[in-house]
Enzyme design. Structure first.
Site, PDB file in Angstrom:
ATOM      1  NE  ARG A 103     -47.168 -43.389  50.837  1.00  0.00           N
ATOM      2  CZ  ARG A 103     -46.593 -42.245  50.446  1.00  0.00           C
ATOM      3  NH1 ARG A 103     -45.283 -42.162  50.335  1.00  0.00           N
ATOM      4  NH2 ARG A 103     -47.322 -41.188  50.146  1.00  0.00           N
ATOM      5  CG  HIS A 130     -51.137 -40.133  46.641  1.00  0.00           C
ATOM      6  ND1 HIS A 130     -51.479 -40.280  47.967  1.00  0.00           N
ATOM      7  CD2 HIS A 130     -49.929 -39.495  46.637  1.00  0.00           C
ATOM      8  CE1 HIS A 130     -50.506 -39.774  48.717  1.00  0.00           C
ATOM      9  NE2 HIS A 130     -49.564 -39.291  47.942  1.00  0.00           N
ATOM     10  CD  GLN A 133     -50.099 -34.861  47.118  1.00  0.00           C
ATOM     11  OE1 GLN A 133     -49.292 -35.376  47.878  1.00  0.00           O
ATOM     12  NE2 GLN A 133     -50.217 -33.550  47.001  1.00  0.00           N
ATOM     13  CG  ASP A 222     -46.019 -38.043  40.391  1.00  0.00           C
ATOM     14  OD1 ASP A 222     -45.085 -37.683  41.143  1.00  0.00           O
ATOM     15  OD2 ASP A 222     -46.677 -39.094  40.596  1.00  0.00           O
ATOM     16  CB  CYS A 262     -47.812 -35.207  44.709  1.00  0.00           C
ATOM     17  SG  CYS A 262     -46.781 -36.357  43.794  1.00  0.00           S
ATOM     18  NE  ARG A 290     -51.078 -35.643  51.342  1.00  0.00           N
ATOM     19  CZ  ARG A 290     -50.181 -36.621  51.225  1.00  0.00           C
ATOM     20  NH1 ARG A 290     -49.087 -36.439  50.503  1.00  0.00           N
ATOM     21  NH2 ARG A 290     -50.365 -37.808  51.798  1.00  0.00           N
TER      22      ARG A 290
HETATM   23  N1  NVA Z   1     -46.213 -41.375  41.787  1.00  0.00           N
HETATM   24  C1  NVA Z   1     -45.381 -41.210  42.952  1.00  0.00           C
HETATM   25  C2  NVA Z   1     -46.059 -40.369  43.970  1.00  0.00           C
HETATM   26  C3  NVA Z   1     -45.244 -40.101  45.205  1.00  0.00           C
HETATM   27  C4  NVA Z   1     -45.958 -39.291  46.223  1.00  0.00           C
HETATM   28  C5  NVA Z   1     -45.041 -42.574  43.525  1.00  0.00           C
HETATM   29  O1  NVA Z   1     -45.934 -43.420  43.624  1.00  0.00           O
HETATM   30  O2  NVA Z   1     -43.881 -42.795  43.870  1.00  0.00           O
HETATM   31  N1   CP Z   2     -46.621 -36.558  48.180  1.00  0.00           N
HETATM   32  C1   CP Z   2     -46.376 -37.539  49.038  1.00  0.00           C
HETATM   33  O1   CP Z   2     -47.183 -38.436  49.246  1.00  0.00           O
HETATM   34  O2   CP Z   2     -45.174 -37.443  49.688  1.00  0.00           O
HETATM   35  P1   CP Z   2     -44.475 -38.549  50.567  1.00  0.00           P
HETATM   36  O3   CP Z   2     -44.113 -39.688  49.656  1.00  0.00           O
HETATM   37  O4   CP Z   2     -43.274 -37.867  51.149  1.00  0.00           O
HETATM   38  O5   CP Z   2     -45.418 -39.013  51.634  1.00  0.00           O
END
Ligand code: NVA
Ligand code: CP
Length: 307
Positions: A103, A130, A133, A222, A262, A290
């Site tokens: 990540r 993502h 997800q 989101d 998500c 997930r």
């Molecule tokens: N769009 C959000 C998704 C988190 C799972 C982010 O990138 O922070």
């Molecule tokens: N939805 C998601 O990816 O959650 P986290 O940021 O908690 O991993």
């Protein structure tokens, strides 16, 4: 299947189908106590350069349930945070591990890792996409609605990593996809080009949430400010005013329309507390999936590795 899961653009509709079918089977096995330690003796390295709750816990637990081991590497505390080149990290980790989940911010970093490592690389979120997800999201809609083809998926809000993956995943599974974003916050041009490339795809990008929501079978939203955009929060709160999933918006959707998020969710911003709680079962099914979707990805990518 490809060697890695870097983005849904790299997969075919058949690949996605195979992952979802495998995920359903693994979920069944787990619920019925049927052993499935297919990755016994294997190790997944998990690199996190951004925060996480779901991704970390579901990958680590999933690897354990598959009989393997997962190890957590924080970007800051490893040599990655001190600038060790990605190509060296790749060539070191492949000597110890059987797969890497990462990540991070730039999609390029994930692609580079995949280029230099001979083991599978799994994208656990970048600024661009993502994919894990959205595999869980598609699995959840299919579980609730029995099919994906022909359903209408609607996304309200920022044209971010979630929007990019939902557009690609939804279209590849034969869904109609409608996205509402304020001007200046559109999805990635590469994704829009893909969405407009196939005459069979039913895709629309509109400027009002109402236009996107009409006749929807699953509504997604989101956060307005993603990880790494904390300083833009105030500007974004203004730009996204009205881009909210609320009861008035839900009234425009098809009967039985699902709501997916998500998570983490910001009640009172992109979604109201009422709509969130009314659809909490579906949203937490999505979070649970997930685990199953990622177990399928790890199983399919890592089972044959080094054998
Ligand atoms: N769009 C959000 C998704 C988190 C799972 C982010 O990138 O922070
Ligand atoms: N939805 C998601 O990816 O959650 P986290 O940021 O908690 O991993």
């Amino acid at each position: 299947m490809t060697k890695d899961l870097l983005k849904l653009l790299d997969l075919t509709g058949e690949d996605i189908d195979k992952i979802l079918n495998t995920a359903d089977q693994l979920k069944y096995n787990q619920k019925h106590g049927i052993p499935h330690d297919y990755l016994k003796g294997k190790t997944l390295a998990m690199i996190f350069e951004k925060n996480s709750t779901r991704t970390r816990v579901s990958f680590e637990t999933g690897m354990f349930q598959l009989g393997g081991h997962a190890l957590f590497l924080s970007g800051k505390e490893s040599q990655i945070g001190r600038g060790e080149p990605v190509e060296d990290t790749a060539r070191v980790l492949e000597r110890y591990c059987d797969g890497i989940m990462i990540r991070t911010f730039a999609q390029k970093e994930v692609e580079e890792l995949a280029k230099y490592a001979r083991i599978p690389i799994i994208n656990g979120l970048t600024d661009f996409c993502h994919p894990c997800q959205v595999l869980a999201d598609l699995m959840t809609i299919r579980e609730h609605k029995a099919i994906l083809k022909g359903l209408k998926l609607c996304y309200i809000g920022d044209g971010n990593n979630m929007a990019n993956s939902l557009i690609v995943g939804g279209l590849k599974c034969g869904m109609e996809v409608s996205v509402a974003c304020p001007e200046g916050y559109d999805p990635d041009p590469q994704v829009l080009e893909f969405a407009k490339s196939d005459p069979n795809f039913r895709f629309s990008l509109v400027r009002t949430p109402q236009e996107a929501a009409v006749g929807a079978d699953a509504v997604f939203t989101d956060v307005w400010a993603s990880m790494g955009q904390e300083e833009e929060r105030a500007v974004r709160a203004k730009a996204f005013e009205g881009y909210q999933v609320n009861e008035e918006l839900m009234a425009l959707t098809n009967p039985g329309c699902m709501v997916q998020h998500c998570l983490p969710a910001h009640r009172g911003e992109e979604i109201t507390a009422e709509v969130f709680e009314a659809h909490a079962q579906e949203i937490f099914d999505e979070a649970e999936n997930r685990l199953h979707a990622q177990k399928a990805v790890m199983y399919l990518l890592m089972k044959g590795n080094k054998e």
